[in-house]
Design an enzyme around this catalytic site. Sequence first.
Site, PDB file in Angstrom:
ATOM      1  N   GLY A  71       0.711  -1.205   0.130  1.00 34.73           N
ATOM      2  CA  GLY A  71       0.082  -0.104  -0.014  1.00 34.73           C
ATOM      3  C   GLY A  71       1.015   1.222  -0.006  1.00 34.73           C
ATOM      4  O   GLY A  71       0.512   2.208  -0.709  1.00 34.73           O
ATOM      5  N   THR A  72       2.022   1.174   0.857  1.00 31.06           N
ATOM      6  CA  THR A  72       2.767   2.368   0.738  1.00 31.06           C
ATOM      7  C   THR A  72       3.309   2.652  -0.537  1.00 31.06           C
ATOM      8  O   THR A  72       3.163   3.987  -0.859  1.00 31.06           O
ATOM      9  CB  THR A  72       3.853   2.277   1.922  1.00 31.06           C
ATOM     10  OG1 THR A  72       3.191   1.830   3.324  1.00 31.06           O
ATOM     11  CG2 THR A  72       4.839   3.474   1.912  1.00 31.06           C
ATOM     12  N   ASN A 147      -8.360   3.302   8.438  1.00 32.57           N
ATOM     13  CA  ASN A 147      -7.931   2.241   9.020  1.00 32.57           C
ATOM     14  C   ASN A 147      -7.998   2.203  10.400  1.00 32.57           C
ATOM     15  O   ASN A 147      -7.970   0.930  10.925  1.00 32.57           O
ATOM     16  CB  ASN A 147      -6.111   2.287   8.516  1.00 32.57           C
ATOM     17  CG  ASN A 147      -5.587   3.911   8.854  1.00 32.57           C
ATOM     18  OD1 ASN A 147      -6.050   4.557   8.180  1.00 32.57           O
ATOM     19  ND2 ASN A 147      -4.825   3.579   9.751  1.00 32.57           N
ATOM     20  N   GLN A 175      -7.682  -0.372   3.025  1.00 28.74           N
ATOM     21  CA  GLN A 175      -8.531  -0.892   4.238  1.00 28.74           C
ATOM     22  C   GLN A 175      -9.926  -1.346   3.615  1.00 28.74           C
ATOM     23  O   GLN A 175     -10.589  -1.675   4.337  1.00 28.74           O
ATOM     24  CB  GLN A 175      -8.480  -0.013   5.276  1.00 28.74           C
ATOM     25  CG  GLN A 175      -7.333   0.360   5.941  1.00 28.74           C
ATOM     26  CD  GLN A 175      -6.975  -1.037   6.741  1.00 28.74           C
ATOM     27  OE1 GLN A 175      -7.471  -1.918   7.086  1.00 28.74           O
ATOM     28  NE2 GLN A 175      -5.762  -1.050   7.203  1.00 28.74           N
ATOM     29  N   SER A 195      -3.241  -3.339  -0.786  1.00 34.31           N
ATOM     30  CA  SER A 195      -2.281  -3.833  -0.218  1.00 34.31           C
ATOM     31  C   SER A 195      -2.513  -5.551   0.155  1.00 34.31           C
ATOM     32  O   SER A 195      -3.679  -5.762   0.433  1.00 34.31           O
ATOM     33  CB  SER A 195      -1.811  -3.453   1.289  1.00 34.31           C
ATOM     34  OG  SER A 195      -0.761  -4.056   1.923  1.00 34.31           O
ATOM     35  N   HIS A 197      -1.294  -7.565   2.307  1.00 37.59           N
ATOM     36  CA  HIS A 197      -1.329  -8.398   3.418  1.00 37.59           C
ATOM     37  C   HIS A 197      -2.542  -7.905   4.540  1.00 37.59           C
ATOM     38  O   HIS A 197      -2.639  -8.287   5.564  1.00 37.59           O
ATOM     39  CB  HIS A 197       0.073  -7.874   4.386  1.00 37.59           C
ATOM     40  CG  HIS A 197       0.275  -6.539   4.802  1.00 37.59           C
ATOM     41  ND1 HIS A 197       0.217  -6.259   6.123  1.00 37.59           N
ATOM     42  CD2 HIS A 197       0.697  -5.482   4.051  1.00 37.59           C
ATOM     43  CE1 HIS A 197       0.427  -5.012   6.450  1.00 37.59           C
ATOM     44  NE2 HIS A 197       0.640  -4.615   5.169  1.00 37.59           N
ATOM     45  N   THR A 233      12.156  -7.186 -11.003  1.00 35.42           N
ATOM     46  CA  THR A 233      11.537  -8.369 -11.233  1.00 35.42           C
ATOM     47  C   THR A 233      10.409  -8.723 -10.296  1.00 35.42           C
ATOM     48  O   THR A 233      10.331  -8.408  -9.200  1.00 35.42           O
ATOM     49  CB  THR A 233      12.925  -9.471 -11.219  1.00 35.42           C
ATOM     50  OG1 THR A 233      13.900  -9.365 -11.968  1.00 35.42           O
ATOM     51  CG2 THR A 233      12.342 -10.998 -11.406  1.00 35.42           C
ATOM     52  N   CYS A 322       3.640   6.732  18.612  1.00 32.00           N
ATOM     53  CA  CYS A 322       4.731   7.504  19.544  1.00 32.00           C
ATOM     54  C   CYS A 322       5.709   8.438  18.891  1.00 32.00           C
ATOM     55  O   CYS A 322       6.343   8.033  17.598  1.00 32.00           O
ATOM     56  CB  CYS A 322       5.905   6.126  19.981  1.00 32.00           C
ATOM     57  SG  CYS A 322       6.828   6.571  21.413  1.00 32.00           S
TER      58      CYS A 322
HETATM   59  N1  PLP Z   1      -2.796   2.868   3.739  1.00 32.35           N
HETATM   60  C1  PLP Z   1      -3.634   2.360   4.653  1.00 32.35           C
HETATM   61  C2  PLP Z   1      -5.099   3.012   4.656  1.00 32.35           C
HETATM   62  C3  PLP Z   1      -3.036   1.419   5.507  1.00 32.35           C
HETATM   63  O1  PLP Z   1      -4.092   1.076   6.609  1.00 32.35           O
HETATM   64  C4  PLP Z   1      -1.862   1.167   5.360  1.00 32.35           C
HETATM   65  C5  PLP Z   1      -1.489  -0.105   6.325  1.00 32.35           C
HETATM   66  O2  PLP Z   1      -1.621   0.243   7.602  1.00 32.35           O
HETATM   67  C6  PLP Z   1      -1.315   1.597   4.343  1.00 32.35           C
HETATM   68  C7  PLP Z   1      -1.713   2.593   3.425  1.00 32.35           C
HETATM   69  C8  PLP Z   1       0.165   0.892   4.057  1.00 32.35           C
HETATM   70  O3  PLP Z   1       0.109  -0.284   3.655  1.00 32.35           O
HETATM   71  P1  PLP Z   1       1.445  -1.320   3.433  1.00 32.35           P
HETATM   72  O4  PLP Z   1       1.524  -1.991   4.660  1.00 32.35           O
HETATM   73  O5  PLP Z   1       1.081  -2.483   2.580  1.00 32.35           O
HETATM   74  O6  PLP Z   1       2.475  -0.241   2.860  1.00 32.35           O
END
Ligand code: PLP
Length: 387
Positions: A71-72, A147, A175, A195, A197, A233, A322
């Site tokens: 996702g990032t 999230n 999410q 994402s 995971h 790759t 934190c």
């Molecule tokens: N965007 C949202 C709304 C998320 O909840 C998260 C992960 O918690 C991410 C992006 C980031 O995804 P990833 O952990 O696959 O980089």
Amino acid sequence: MRRVYLDNNATTPVLPDVFEAMKPFYLERFGNASSIHHYGQHARAAVEKARASVAALMRCRPAEVVFTSGGTEGDNAGIFGLVSKGDHVITSTIEHSAVLNTCKRLEQMGCEVTYVGVNERGEIDPEDVRKALRPNTRLISVMMANNETGVLQPVEEIGKVAREADVFFHTDAVQAAGKVPIDVEKIGCDVLSISGHKIHAPQGTGAMYIRKGTLIQPLIYGGSHERQRRAGTENLPGIVGLGKAAELATEWLSGNGPAEMAAMRDHLQQSVLAAVEAAGVNGAGAARVPNTTNLWFDYIEGEALVIALDLKGLAVSSGAACSSGAIEPSHVLLAMALPHDRARASVRISLGKQTTQEDVDFAISVIPETVGRLREISPLYHKHTTV
Ligand code: PLP
């Protein structure tokens, strides 16, 4: 000791069928999808099969799917890929840090960013997005589901605002994927990120939808993989896992899965609130994904509750972050105008496809007694009960 995992918005376990689908691609079917020999052809076929499954989950064409590391990366690629110095971007105050920190970087690079707020249910008003438009607005980036609270955002209306103004629209659907249907045409987005995971595929996998014809600069340069939109790759076993997870998610969404999960979540929420005074739901009244509830318990610290529950075998989370040595309340809950104390007294509980009714009953049995015990030692609670 019994352990129950109700933190599926943080990450989900890989489902057994997903793992089984991946296994051969670590062992005998290990080819590089760019090779022309037998091994390469098998790898390519597997990547394209997974692409079709992910496309079906997002209701787009397979050629519009680009595999990423998560996702990032999708959020970064979607935002940096569409914006240049001098452009204006509209996003919201409740985005994940993958979007917020990307937008902060844009500001350092000479872009302007407007952060649209939310109401007390945690919803963005599409009219606020419209009002934030400027002549140099290039991109709107608003998440599909939050999230921390699970609150669904009016992305279809925001998509309309973007279309009418002829600006790009990116949505972080990390999410939302696998929890509610995604239809990129209805949303009207140009780019969407998911994402792996969060949908029972492995960590470090993900995908983006990029609308056909969208001129987007890649984030990563190198070979001509992914039609020159994302070099490197392909993560073959990961992509196969993501494809299988997408297939399972599409199936689940078309059945009773979402209604059953929402019923379990609602039962958990109601049972806990019936047993604990001075508690409530963050985002109550808003449309939410079926697996998430975010609860506040006045007079305690969310972090302390997360730790105390973990000692009893229940894994949940608090949205607190934190920063510079201090625990900061969640920026999402503060944006919803929760007082600091209540934001700090909140925890997120999120179910997954592996969650059973017994898991939920376990949570219902341990949360009230743990909140009670923490309140017994809370000076704030005693002050409240003696006035
Ligand atoms: N965007 C949202 C709304 C998320 O909840 C998260 C992960 O918690 C991410 C992006 C980031 O995804 P990833 O952990 O696959 O980089």
